[in-house]
Design a protein around this motif. Structure first.
Motif, PDB file in Angstrom:
ATOM      1  N   SER A 185       0.850  -1.194   0.000  1.00 49.43           N
ATOM      2  CA  SER A 185       0.000   0.000   0.000  1.00 49.43           C
ATOM      3  C   SER A 185       0.882   1.239   0.000  1.00 49.43           C
ATOM      4  O   SER A 185       2.081   1.161   0.254  1.00 49.43           O
ATOM      5  CB  SER A 185      -0.920   0.010   1.221  1.00 49.43           C
ATOM      6  OG  SER A 185      -0.160   0.162   2.398  1.00 49.43           O
ATOM      7  N   ASP A 186       0.277   2.379  -0.286  1.00 54.28           N
ATOM      8  CA  ASP A 186       0.992   3.660  -0.262  1.00 54.28           C
ATOM      9  C   ASP A 186       2.302   3.606  -1.038  1.00 54.28           C
ATOM     10  O   ASP A 186       3.353   3.997  -0.552  1.00 54.28           O
ATOM     11  CB  ASP A 186       1.246   4.121   1.172  1.00 54.28           C
ATOM     12  CG  ASP A 186      -0.034   4.368   1.931  1.00 54.28           C
ATOM     13  OD1 ASP A 186      -0.950   4.980   1.347  1.00 54.28           O
ATOM     14  OD2 ASP A 186      -0.139   3.937   3.086  1.00 54.28           O
ATOM     15  N   VAL A 187       2.228   3.140  -2.256  1.00 51.54           N
ATOM     16  CA  VAL A 187       3.413   3.006  -3.101  1.00 51.54           C
ATOM     17  C   VAL A 187       3.732   4.345  -3.748  1.00 51.54           C
ATOM     18  O   VAL A 187       2.849   5.061  -4.195  1.00 51.54           O
ATOM     19  CB  VAL A 187       3.180   1.941  -4.196  1.00 51.54           C
ATOM     20  CG1 VAL A 187       4.346   1.886  -5.162  1.00 51.54           C
ATOM     21  CG2 VAL A 187       2.938   0.588  -3.556  1.00 51.54           C
ATOM     22  N   SER A 188       5.007   4.675  -3.803  1.00 53.47           N
ATOM     23  CA  SER A 188       5.474   5.865  -4.500  1.00 53.47           C
ATOM     24  C   SER A 188       6.511   5.408  -5.516  1.00 53.47           C
ATOM     25  O   SER A 188       7.388   4.612  -5.194  1.00 53.47           O
ATOM     26  CB  SER A 188       6.097   6.834  -3.496  1.00 53.47           C
ATOM     27  OG  SER A 188       6.622   7.948  -4.158  1.00 53.47           O
ATOM     28  N   TYR A 189       6.389   5.884  -6.745  1.00 53.94           N
ATOM     29  CA  TYR A 189       7.349   5.489  -7.756  1.00 53.94           C
ATOM     30  C   TYR A 189       7.458   6.577  -8.814  1.00 53.94           C
ATOM     31  O   TYR A 189       6.635   7.469  -8.890  1.00 53.94           O
ATOM     32  CB  TYR A 189       6.983   4.143  -8.378  1.00 53.94           C
ATOM     33  CG  TYR A 189       5.696   4.140  -9.188  1.00 53.94           C
ATOM     34  CD1 TYR A 189       5.730   4.168 -10.573  1.00 53.94           C
ATOM     35  CD2 TYR A 189       4.455   4.092  -8.562  1.00 53.94           C
ATOM     36  CE1 TYR A 189       4.567   4.159 -11.316  1.00 53.94           C
ATOM     37  CE2 TYR A 189       3.284   4.077  -9.299  1.00 53.94           C
ATOM     38  CZ  TYR A 189       3.337   4.113 -10.670  1.00 53.94           C
ATOM     39  OH  TYR A 189       2.185   4.105 -11.398  1.00 53.94           O
ATOM     40  N   ARG A 190       8.492   6.506  -9.625  1.00 55.89           N
ATOM     41  CA  ARG A 190       8.717   7.448 -10.717  1.00 55.89           C
ATOM     42  C   ARG A 190       8.779   6.666 -12.012  1.00 55.89           C
ATOM     43  O   ARG A 190       9.287   5.558 -12.043  1.00 55.89           O
ATOM     44  CB  ARG A 190      10.022   8.198 -10.528  1.00 55.89           C
ATOM     45  CG  ARG A 190      10.024   9.108  -9.342  1.00 55.89           C
ATOM     46  CD  ARG A 190      11.385   9.730  -9.189  1.00 55.89           C
ATOM     47  NE  ARG A 190      11.401  10.507  -7.963  1.00 55.89           N
ATOM     48  CZ  ARG A 190      11.994  11.656  -7.842  1.00 55.89           C
ATOM     49  NH1 ARG A 190      12.664  12.172  -8.841  1.00 55.89           N
ATOM     50  NH2 ARG A 190      11.953  12.307  -6.701  1.00 55.89           N
ATOM     51  N   ILE A 191       8.282   7.274 -13.075  1.00 54.23           N
ATOM     52  CA  ILE A 191       8.387   6.650 -14.392  1.00 54.23           C
ATOM     53  C   ILE A 191       9.021   7.637 -15.358  1.00 54.23           C
ATOM     54  O   ILE A 191       8.935   8.845 -15.174  1.00 54.23           O
ATOM     55  CB  ILE A 191       7.012   6.176 -14.926  1.00 54.23           C
ATOM     56  CG1 ILE A 191       6.053   7.351 -15.107  1.00 54.23           C
ATOM     57  CG2 ILE A 191       6.413   5.123 -14.022  1.00 54.23           C
ATOM     58  CD1 ILE A 191       4.778   6.978 -15.828  1.00 54.23           C
ATOM     59  N   ASP A 192       9.675   7.116 -16.359  1.00 55.67           N
ATOM     60  CA  ASP A 192      10.295   7.932 -17.390  1.00 55.67           C
ATOM     61  C   ASP A 192       9.334   8.000 -18.571  1.00 55.67           C
ATOM     62  O   ASP A 192       9.049   6.978 -19.196  1.00 55.67           O
ATOM     63  CB  ASP A 192      11.618   7.305 -17.810  1.00 55.67           C
ATOM     64  CG  ASP A 192      12.371   8.119 -18.853  1.00 55.67           C
ATOM     65  OD1 ASP A 192      11.834   9.140 -19.341  1.00 55.67           O
ATOM     66  OD2 ASP A 192      13.488   7.733 -19.183  1.00 55.67           O
TER      67      ASP A 192
END
Length: 81
Positions: free
Chosen positions: A54-61
């Motif tokens: 839960s509460d996932v944080s991520y970045r994408i290009d």
């Protein structure tokens, strides 16, 4: 306020001014766009215990994807004022 993700414990961060590093870009969410969804997590093997994520944080290009501000495609969705 919780419906929009407001957390009183994070209020100190909301007063900081931010500046975009890049021009705004519209990226249609379609096949080939990086994304993390509940449906995708449900497909993981049970050994990943995805129900506990839960509460996932991520970045994408998104370089090379979508339409940058100032292009006709961008303006067709978000007209300039």
């Amino acid at each position: 306020m919780t419906a929009v993700g407001f957390r009183r414990t994070d209020a100190i961060h909301y007063s900081r001014r931010r500046r975009l590093a890049d021009r705004p870009r519209l990226v249609p969410v379609a096949d080939g766009v990086p994304r993390l969804t509940a449906d995708a997590l449900a497909l993981l093997p049970a050994s990943f215990a995805s129900s506990g994520i839960s509460d996932v944080s991520y970045r994408i290009d998104v370089e090379g994807l979508g339409f940058e501000e100032g292009t006709p495609e961008f303006s067709a969705v978000v007209p300039e004022v």
